[in-house]
Design an enzyme around this catalytic site. Structure first.
Site, PDB file in Angstrom:
ATOM      1  N   LYS A  83      62.920  48.542  22.795  1.00  0.00           N
ATOM      2  CA  LYS A  83      63.523  49.832  22.448  1.00  0.00           C
ATOM      3  C   LYS A  83      64.067  50.487  23.722  1.00  0.00           C
ATOM      4  O   LYS A  83      63.349  50.611  24.724  1.00  0.00           O
ATOM      5  CB  LYS A  83      62.436  50.708  21.826  1.00  0.00           C
ATOM      6  CG  LYS A  83      62.923  51.758  20.865  1.00  0.00           C
ATOM      7  CD  LYS A  83      61.702  52.411  20.210  1.00  0.00           C
ATOM      8  CE  LYS A  83      62.083  53.448  19.213  1.00  0.00           C
ATOM      9  NZ  LYS A  83      60.902  54.217  18.794  1.00  0.00           N
TER      10      LYS A  83
HETATM   11  C1  E4P Z   1      61.682  56.260  16.042  1.00  0.00           C
HETATM   12  O1  E4P Z   1      61.649  55.090  16.386  1.00  0.00           O
HETATM   13  C2  E4P Z   1      60.843  57.311  16.621  1.00  0.00           C
HETATM   14  O2  E4P Z   1      59.635  56.728  17.046  1.00  0.00           O
HETATM   15  C3  E4P Z   1      60.456  58.388  15.650  1.00  0.00           C
HETATM   16  O3  E4P Z   1      60.978  58.175  14.367  1.00  0.00           O
HETATM   17  C4  E4P Z   1      60.567  59.777  16.170  1.00  0.00           C
HETATM   18  O4  E4P Z   1      60.160  60.664  15.171  1.00  0.00           O
HETATM   19  P1  E4P Z   1      59.746  62.186  15.470  1.00  0.00           P
HETATM   20  O5  E4P Z   1      60.985  62.985  15.581  1.00  0.00           O
HETATM   21  O6  E4P Z   1      58.935  62.575  14.261  1.00  0.00           O
HETATM   22  O7  E4P Z   1      58.938  62.152  16.731  1.00  0.00           O
END
Ligand code: E4P
Length: 217
Positions: A83
């Protein structure tokens, strides 16, 4: 539509995986912090539970450091998906890693142009953050719609991974628009099954069944 769970909580991942609902996992530095565990150790355990891609995020912001971290993360397991943040260095790393045969997830996407760049960098997944856009009075679903349109225009194979999901309606809307994947917290994925008429109907069937005095099997 593929379902990923957005957590580093191994107990929750195991439970959802046992239900047969899980196609992958996404983690991020905040979720690793919440787990209270070492990133390599917890990611290794997650990769051993789930067959599908497990996103593990680099924390470096400069290209060559990102590549070093990506190499370390990729060693954890075959189903690691690297990522990377949606920055110029992140896109450069995405291109290099994808060319080397790694799976990549370009994260922190908040605009259609950013998603276009991720697709051009060959990302396996791009993660538009719906909830965080909603939080600042934008419509996160508009972004999913725009990205779907652009990717279909050009036949980009990068999968739209709807992220920052806060509600079951987010899941439904993303599915209606045609997001390829949704990543949601465990509670949201489990809440998809809930309907008061299902509970009421089951209660009535069970009460009537008890009155028959019968047993199956
Ligand atoms: C995506 O890969 C992120 O980990 C995640 O969806 C972020 O979500 P949040 O805005 O609830 O932290």
């Amino acid at each position: 539509m593929k379902f990923f769970v957005d957590t580093a909580d191994v107990k929750e991942i195991r439970e959802l995986n046992d239900l047969g609902l899980l196609d992958g996992v996404t983690t991020n530095p905040s979720l690793i912090l919440k787990s209270g565990r070492d990133i390599v150790e917890v990611t290794k355990e997650i990769c051993s539970i789930v067959e599908g891609p497990v996103s593990a995020e680099v924390t470096a912001t400069e290209y060559s450091e990102m590549m070093k971290e990506a190499a370390a993360l990729a060693k954890i397991a075959d189903n690691i998906c690297i990522k990377l943040p949606l920055t110029l260095d992140g896109l450069k790393a995405c291109k290099a890693l994808t060319s080397d045969g790694h799976h990549t997830n370009v994260t922190l996407c908040f605009s259609a142009n950013q998603a276009l760049l991720a697709a051009k960098a060959g990302a396996t997944f791009v993660s538009p953050f719906i909830g965080r856009l909603d939080d600042i009075a934008f419509d996160g679903m508009d972004l999913i719609r725009e990205i779907r349109h652009i990717f279909d225009n050009y036949g980009y194979e990068t999968e739209i991974l709807a992220a920052s999901i806060r509600t079951v309606n987010h899941v439904k809307e993303a599915a209606l628009i045609g997001a390829d994947v949704v990543t949601a917290p465990p509670a949201t994925l489990k809440a998809l099954v809930k309907h008061p008429l299902t509970d009421k109907g089951l209660e009535m069937f069970l009460a009537d069944w008890a009155k028959t005095g019968q047993k199956i099997g």
